[in-house]
Design a protein around this motif. Structure first.
Motif, mmCIF file in Angstrom:
data_model
loop_
_atom_site.group_PDB
_atom_site.id
_atom_site.type_symbol
_atom_site.label_atom_id
_atom_site.label_comp_id
_atom_site.label_asym_id
_atom_site.label_seq_id
_atom_site.Cartn_x
_atom_site.Cartn_y
_atom_site.Cartn_z
ATOM 1 N N GLY A 71 0.792 -1.221 0.000
ATOM 2 C CA GLY A 71 0.000 0.000 0.000
ATOM 3 C C GLY A 71 0.826 1.274 0.000
ATOM 4 N N ILE A 72 2.159 1.151 -0.046
ATOM 5 C CA ILE A 72 3.051 2.312 -0.097
ATOM 6 C C ILE A 72 3.501 2.510 -1.541
ATOM 7 C CG2 ILE A 72 5.174 3.353 0.764
ATOM 8 C CD1 ILE A 72 3.080 2.925 2.927
ATOM 9 N N CYS A 73 3.350 3.731 -2.063
ATOM 10 C CA CYS A 73 3.696 3.968 -3.470
ATOM 11 C C CYS A 73 5.211 3.937 -3.671
ATOM 12 C CB CYS A 73 3.110 5.295 -3.955
ATOM 13 S SG CYS A 73 3.799 6.759 -3.192
ATOM 14 N N GLU A 74 5.615 3.657 -4.912
ATOM 15 C CA GLU A 74 7.034 3.478 -5.222
ATOM 16 C C GLU A 74 7.856 4.728 -4.947
ATOM 17 O OE1 GLU A 74 7.415 2.152 -9.201
ATOM 18 O OE2 GLU A 74 6.376 0.241 -8.883
ATOM 19 N N GLU A 75 7.266 5.913 -5.173
ATOM 20 C CA GLU A 75 7.993 7.159 -4.933
ATOM 21 C C GLU A 75 8.379 7.311 -3.468
ATOM 22 O OE1 GLU A 75 5.540 7.643 -8.605
ATOM 23 O OE2 GLU A 75 5.221 6.841 -6.587
ATOM 24 N N VAL A 76 7.480 6.917 -2.571
ATOM 25 C CA VAL A 76 7.768 7.002 -1.134
ATOM 26 C C VAL A 76 8.838 5.992 -0.742
ATOM 27 C CG1 VAL A 76 6.791 6.636 1.164
ATOM 28 C CG2 VAL A 76 5.519 7.943 -0.541
ATOM 29 N N VAL A 77 8.764 4.806 -1.323
ATOM 30 C CA VAL A 77 9.794 3.791 -1.053
ATOM 31 C C VAL A 77 11.168 4.323 -1.456
ATOM 32 C CG1 VAL A 77 10.617 1.477 -1.616
ATOM 33 C CG2 VAL A 77 8.174 1.880 -1.290
ATOM 34 N N ALA A 78 11.231 4.982 -2.613
ATOM 35 C CA ALA A 78 12.503 5.548 -3.077
ATOM 36 C C ALA A 78 12.976 6.664 -2.148
ATOM 37 C CB ALA A 78 12.355 6.055 -4.510
ATOM 38 N N LEU A 79 12.060 7.480 -1.662
ATOM 39 C CA LEU A 79 12.432 8.594 -0.785
ATOM 40 C C LEU A 79 12.945 8.101 0.565
ATOM 41 C CD1 LEU A 79 9.471 11.087 -1.434
ATOM 42 C CD2 LEU A 79 11.872 11.478 -1.985
ATOM 43 N N LEU A 80 12.350 7.027 1.068
ATOM 44 C CA LEU A 80 12.655 6.572 2.430
ATOM 45 C C LEU A 80 13.528 5.315 2.458
ATOM 46 C CD1 LEU A 80 9.126 7.077 4.055
ATOM 47 C CD2 LEU A 80 11.070 8.642 4.079
ATOM 48 N N LYS A 81 14.101 4.931 1.330
ATOM 49 C CA LYS A 81 14.822 3.660 1.257
ATOM 50 C C LYS A 81 16.040 3.608 2.174
ATOM 51 C CE LYS A 81 17.568 5.052 -2.771
ATOM 52 N NZ LYS A 81 17.905 4.746 -4.179
ATOM 53 N N ASP A 82 16.664 4.765 2.453
ATOM 54 C CA ASP A 82 17.843 4.777 3.310
ATOM 55 C C ASP A 82 17.620 5.610 4.568
ATOM 56 O OD1 ASP A 82 17.653 7.168 2.016
ATOM 57 O OD2 ASP A 82 19.772 7.328 1.492
ATOM 58 N N LYS A 83 16.336 5.820 4.926
ATOM 59 C CA LYS A 83 16.005 6.636 6.097
ATOM 60 C C LYS A 83 15.600 5.742 7.269
ATOM 61 C CE LYS A 83 16.437 10.223 3.409
ATOM 62 N NZ LYS A 83 17.708 10.957 3.367
ATOM 63 N N PRO A 84 15.858 6.193 8.505
ATOM 64 C CA PRO A 84 15.498 5.385 9.688
ATOM 65 C C PRO A 84 14.022 5.504 10.024
ATOM 66 C CG PRO A 84 16.524 7.437 10.390
ATOM 67 C CD PRO A 84 16.587 7.437 8.872
ATOM 68 N N CYS A 85 13.173 5.224 9.054
ATOM 69 C CA CYS A 85 11.727 5.347 9.233
ATOM 70 C C CYS A 85 11.179 4.024 9.776
ATOM 71 C CB CYS A 85 11.076 5.692 7.896
ATOM 72 S SG CYS A 85 9.359 6.190 8.011
ATOM 73 N N PRO A 86 10.635 4.002 10.982
ATOM 74 C CA PRO A 86 10.212 2.729 11.591
ATOM 75 C C PRO A 86 9.031 2.098 10.881
ATOM 76 C CG PRO A 86 9.497 4.588 12.933
ATOM 77 C CD PRO A 86 10.380 5.153 11.865
ATOM 78 N N MET A 87 8.859 0.809 11.124
ATOM 79 C CA MET A 87 7.796 0.056 10.464
ATOM 80 C C MET A 87 6.421 0.630 10.787
ATOM 81 S SD MET A 87 7.180 -4.056 10.553
ATOM 82 C CE MET A 87 7.315 -4.105 12.355
ATOM 83 N N ALA A 88 6.214 1.060 12.028
ATOM 84 C CA ALA A 88 4.910 1.602 12.418
ATOM 85 C C ALA A 88 4.574 2.872 11.650
ATOM 86 C CB ALA A 88 4.890 1.875 13.925
ATOM 87 N N ALA A 89 5.602 3.628 11.226
ATOM 88 C CA ALA A 89 5.354 4.846 10.453
ATOM 89 C C ALA A 89 4.770 4.502 9.084
ATOM 90 C CB ALA A 89 6.642 5.641 10.304
ATOM 91 N N PHE A 90 5.228 3.408 8.501
ATOM 92 C CA PHE A 90 4.684 2.988 7.201
ATOM 93 C C PHE A 90 3.224 2.549 7.345
ATOM 94 C CE2 PHE A 90 9.226 2.598 6.348
ATOM 95 C CZ PHE A 90 9.312 3.171 5.084
ATOM 96 N N GLU A 91 2.887 1.999 8.489
ATOM 97 C CA GLU A 91 1.506 1.601 8.721
ATOM 98 C C GLU A 91 0.589 2.813 8.781
ATOM 99 O OE1 GLU A 91 1.818 -0.703 12.265
ATOM 100 O OE2 GLU A 91 2.634 -2.470 11.243
ATOM 101 N N VAL A 92 1.122 3.945 9.245
ATOM 102 C CA VAL A 92 0.344 5.187 9.239
ATOM 103 C C VAL A 92 0.273 5.763 7.831
ATOM 104 C CG1 VAL A 92 0.188 7.525 10.177
ATOM 105 C CG2 VAL A 92 0.978 5.663 11.634
ATOM 106 N N LEU A 93 1.407 5.769 7.123
ATOM 107 C CA LEU A 93 1.431 6.286 5.748
ATOM 108 C C LEU A 93 0.462 5.530 4.844
ATOM 109 C CD1 LEU A 93 5.284 6.789 5.213
ATOM 110 C CD2 LEU A 93 3.560 8.589 5.363
ATOM 111 N N ARG A 94 0.271 4.251 5.108
ATOM 112 C CA ARG A 94 -0.582 3.403 4.277
ATOM 113 C C ARG A 94 -2.034 3.889 4.280
ATOM 114 N NH1 ARG A 94 0.289 -1.376 6.804
ATOM 115 N NH2 ARG A 94 2.295 -1.532 5.753
ATOM 116 N N LYS A 95 -2.407 4.659 5.291
ATOM 117 C CA LYS A 95 -3.782 5.155 5.383
ATOM 118 C C LYS A 95 -4.035 6.341 4.463
ATOM 119 C CE LYS A 95 -4.096 3.676 10.219
ATOM 120 N NZ LYS A 95 -4.312 4.108 11.628
#
Length: 304
Positions: free
Chosen positions: A153-177
């Motif tokens: 549920g996360i778009c490819e552009e966001v994956v590219a932006l955050l690929k090397d960032k310390p973004c926790p798993m729970a943050a992606f669960e929020v972004l998915r909304k």
């Protein structure tokens, strides 16, 4: 016509050509581990990995110039301690030609959550059971499954932006909304603020208009926030995003202009006649010019 000759310089190797099997007793640590290290999650995780898949990265040692047959341990103190606890007496090591321990563990790029997700998915796709991955990482199977689904549920552009960032798993669960365009805006806000905490992502979610949510029909409900407070937060976050975008568009040009002005004013104030004129006729200009010329940073003092 004389031909210039160039002397070839020998390249110094950083490590000896082959790994060597050494008695653990002959390896001397260069630093002392904390007493509480064995109760840490990192220690348990490395121990679990060694038990399940073996020693992936050999410790790095250097020959002790003062004691024949002894080696200085430059990198791998935890691994050596774990091997001792496992009852092993020998370990295969990489021998460095430099005994400077400061150069080790100072330039390590920690594994970002997106990279960990890809590593776990690749292992499972190659047939490694989830249970074995969980044991190797010292986590439960449910956590492995969550990591595998992290980017659903996360778009490819966001994956590219955050690929090397310390973004926790729970943050992606929020972004998915959020819908894809809002996900991108949120990711840019995280990067600009250098804040990847779940609380900050949740604040962005609270400030997201209902129409930009995946489930636009379901009203947002955040603990401790009334609908009126969320509406105000949406408005303020929108203004903040506009301001950040505006600053990004003009920051480089403004910084260049300010640097040129600063240098020009410094040259003007080096002219005694100009300084005397300003002191006599425009003292208020003189004060401001001195402040600009003496700036050591373009960041406002209240933001520094």
């Amino acid at each position: 016509m004389k031909r210039e000759t160039r002397r070839s310089e020998a390249v110094t190797h950083a490590f000896e050509d082959d790994c060597v099997l050494l008695p653990i007793a002959s390896i001397l640590p260069v630093r002392q581990l904390r007493r509480t290290v064995k109760s840490s999650h990192k220690y348990r995780q490395i121990a679990a990995s060694i038990r399940e898949v073996g020693l992936v990265e050999p410790p790095v040692v250097a020959r002790d110039p003062k004691l024949s047959g002894a080696f200085l341990l430059l990198d791998g103190h935890l691994r050596i301690e774990i091997l001792k606890d496992m009852g092993l007496t020998d370990v295969e090591c990489l021998v460095s030609t430099d005994d400077e321990a400061f150069t080790y563990n100072k330039r390590i790029s920690r594994l970002a959550p997106v990279q960990e997700h890809k590593m776990i998915r690749r292992a499972i796709e190659r047939g490694v059971p989830e249970e074995k991955v969980a044991k190797a990482l010292d986590i439960n199977v449910n956590s492995v499954q969550r990591k595998v689904r992290m980017l659903d549920g996360i778009c490819e552009e966001v994956v590219a932006l955050l690929k090397d960032k310390p973004c926790p798993m729970a943050a992606f669960e929020v972004l998915r909304k959020m819908k894809p365009l809002r996900q991108i805006e949120a990711a840019e806000l995280l990067i600009n603020a250098n804040n990847y905490s779940v609380s900050y992502v949740s604040a962005i979610l609270a400030g997201t208009p209902q129409a930009q949510l995946v489930d636009a029909e379901k009203p947002k409900r955040l603990k401790g926030m009334t609908p009126e407070a969320m509406a105000r937060l949406e408005h303020e976050l929108g203004r903040l995003q506009e301001a950040i975008t505006s600053i990004q568009d003009s920051y480089g040009k403004d910084h260049l202009h300010l640097t040129v002005v600063k240098g020009y004013l410094a040259r003007l104030l080096g002219n005694g006649r100009i300084v005397r004129y300003l002191m006599q006729h425009r003292p208020e200009y003189m004060t401001e010019f001195q402040t600009i010329a003496e700036m050591t940073s373009t960041v406002p003092s209240e933001a520094a």
